[in-house]
Design an enzyme around this catalytic site. Structure first.
Site, short mmCIF file in Angstrom:
data_model
loop_
_atom_site.label_atom_id
_atom_site.label_comp_id
_atom_site.label_asym_id
_atom_site.label_seq_id
_atom_site.Cartn_x
_atom_site.Cartn_y
_atom_site.Cartn_z
N CYS A 133 1.23 -0.88 0.32
CA CYS A 133 -0.04 -0.36 -0.57
C CYS A 133 0.89 1.49 0.06
CB CYS A 133 -0.59 0.02 1.34
SG CYS A 133 -2.24 -1.71 0.93
N HIS A 387 -9.29 3.37 -2.69
CA HIS A 387 -7.58 3.22 -2.21
C HIS A 387 -7.73 1.98 -2.56
CE1 HIS A 387 -3.80 1.26 -0.35
NE2 HIS A 387 -4.66 0.48 0.59
N CYS A 418 -0.46 2.35 5.90
CA CYS A 418 0.07 0.83 7.06
C CYS A 418 0.51 0.06 5.66
CB CYS A 418 -0.74 0.35 7.75
SG CYS A 418 -2.11 -0.11 6.45
#
Length: 434
Positions: A133, A387, A418
């Site tokens: 991510c 996202h 994260c």
């Protein structure tokens, strides 16, 4: 006397180092916000600066305007827009780094194709990066590193993801010795279960998660209605297949996941998404999305030589490791590391763009660091905006610096997220002021 002073200084340094090693997930101590002491550094010719950045709208995966759009097309849209906006000849680029998570080989072939679709010549090299991510932010760090070490003076950092067209949840070929290591096994825990682990272990209630999600939606809806994203978004004209399989040409010009009608009552009705009796739902988790973003970086001296604008300065970057089963706490440890590298405290930062993978983990990080709520994701975050995994880090940089520009005054901002398998990343940017 000097020997005593030396021992005292060494002990102080040791205590500082031990302080950074302490306060890991098992610790209950929070990073204390110190009185504001920020002093802006003098501009240096060797600074790594952000020249410009653009992003696509973020589409809803599988059912939005980009559900049939390949990632190379999304990436090409932002590459082309950034170069055209600043009137930079594409052959001036020293390198391109593209963050991607779900494409084979981190999308290296797809990204090179996008480069050529954007009119960037073969003489410009390109690499792909996958740090899950944080891939988009890692691309920024990679280009910055190349500038700092003298490999080139200007480069493009990007992130892209088509979650509509990619295969999710396949870890690839892994060792049969997986069961011999708890940490190795924990790398395969579904992300939603890591969210549940954070909520349970650190007492983040369902009500608090839903309230955080509602705030994200409300902030994003307000920002969208005021046109706050207009300067950063590249409208994309593409084709979409309808239910009958017929092609239709559309232009996507705004983020599709924002839900202005969200209420606490509506969120409370949603069932747990990952386990019975859990608190993580579709409403307080990030959305599965499609999108791309690109950020042009340069050495300050090169930007000035070419007459390019300076939107921001990269002041520091940090990546840390945390337990894989509670990977969402990563920003709570990456942010202090990045702040320390920049010589700053929480109070020195105007905006924290913290990725909202899940409300549970975002809330934990905000509370752990004592960050005032009004400084966190003022235009909403991934719960409302979406996202697209490889895109997010680059998208956050674009959103952060555009919002600081709107505010006008010299200020600092942080981008953090994260990372699946147990990491956190953070970067500190300075906006130079209007």
């Amino acid at each position: 006397m000097s020997e005593s002073v030396g021992r005292t200084s060494a002990m102080h340094r040791l205590q500082v180092v031990l302080g950074h090693l302490a306060g890991r997930p098992e610790s209950s101590s929070a990073l204390q916000a110190a009185p504001c002491s920020a002093t802006f550094p003098q501009a240096s010719a060797s600074d790594v600066v952000v020249v410009h950045g653009r992003r696509t709208p973020i589409g809803r995966a599988g059912r939005g305007g980009f559900k049939d759009t390949t990632p190379d097309e999304l990436l090409s849209a932002v590459l082309t827009a950034v170069l055209q906006d600043v009137k930079l000849k594409p052959e001036c680029l020293g390198d391109i780094s593209v963050g991607n998570v779900l494409e084979p080989g981190a999308g290296a072939v797809m990204a090179r194709i996008a480069q050529f679709l954007s009119g960037i010549p073969e003489t410009v090299p390109l690499s792909a990066v996958n740090r899950q991510c944080s891939s988009g932010l890692q691309a920024v760090a990679n280009i910055a590193g190349g500038i700092r070490n003298g490999s080139y003076d200007i480069g493009m950092a990007c992130g892209v993801e088509s979650m509509s067209l990619s295969n999710r949840g396949n870890p690839g070929n892994i060792s049969s010795r997986l069961l011999e290591s708890d940490k190795a096994r924990d790398c395969l825990i579904p992300m939603g279960i890591t969210s549940e682990n954070v909520a349970e272990r650190f007492g983040i209630s369902r009500q608090k998660q839903d309230a955080f999600a509602l705030a994200s939606q409300q902030k994003a809806a307000s920002a969208q209605s005021k046109g706050c994203f207009r300067a950063e978004i590249v409208p994309v004209t593409t084709t979409v297949l309808d239910d009958k399989g017929d092609r239709k040409t559309i232009t996507v010009s705004q983020d599709e996941g924002v839900r202005p009608s969200t209420t606490m009552e509506g969120l409370a009705k949603l069932k747990p998404a990952f386990k019975d009796g859990g608190s993580t739902t579709a409403g307080n988790s990030s959305q599965v999305s499609d999108g791309a973003a690109a950020v042009l970086l340069a050495r300050r001296s090169k930007a000035e030589e070419l007459g390019l604008p300076i939107l921001g300065v990269l002041r520091s970057y940090a990546v840390v490791g945390v337990p894989p089963d509670i990977m969402g706490i990563g920003p709570a440890y990456a942010i202090p590391a990045a702040l320390q590298k920049a010589g700053l405290t929480v109070n020195d930062i105007d905006i924290f763009e913290i990725n909202e993978a899940f409300a549970s983990q975002a809330l934990y990080c905000v509370e752990k660091l004592g960050i005032p709520a009004e400084k966190v994701n003022p235009l909403g975050g991934a719960i409302a905006l979406g996202h697209p995994l490889g895109c997010t880090g680059a998208r956050q940089v674009v959103t952060l610096l555009n919002e600081l520009k709107r505010r006008g005054r010299r200020a600092y901002g942080v981008v953090s997220m994260c990372i699946g398998t147990g990491m956190g990343a953070a970067a500190v940017f300075e906006y130079p002021g209007n």
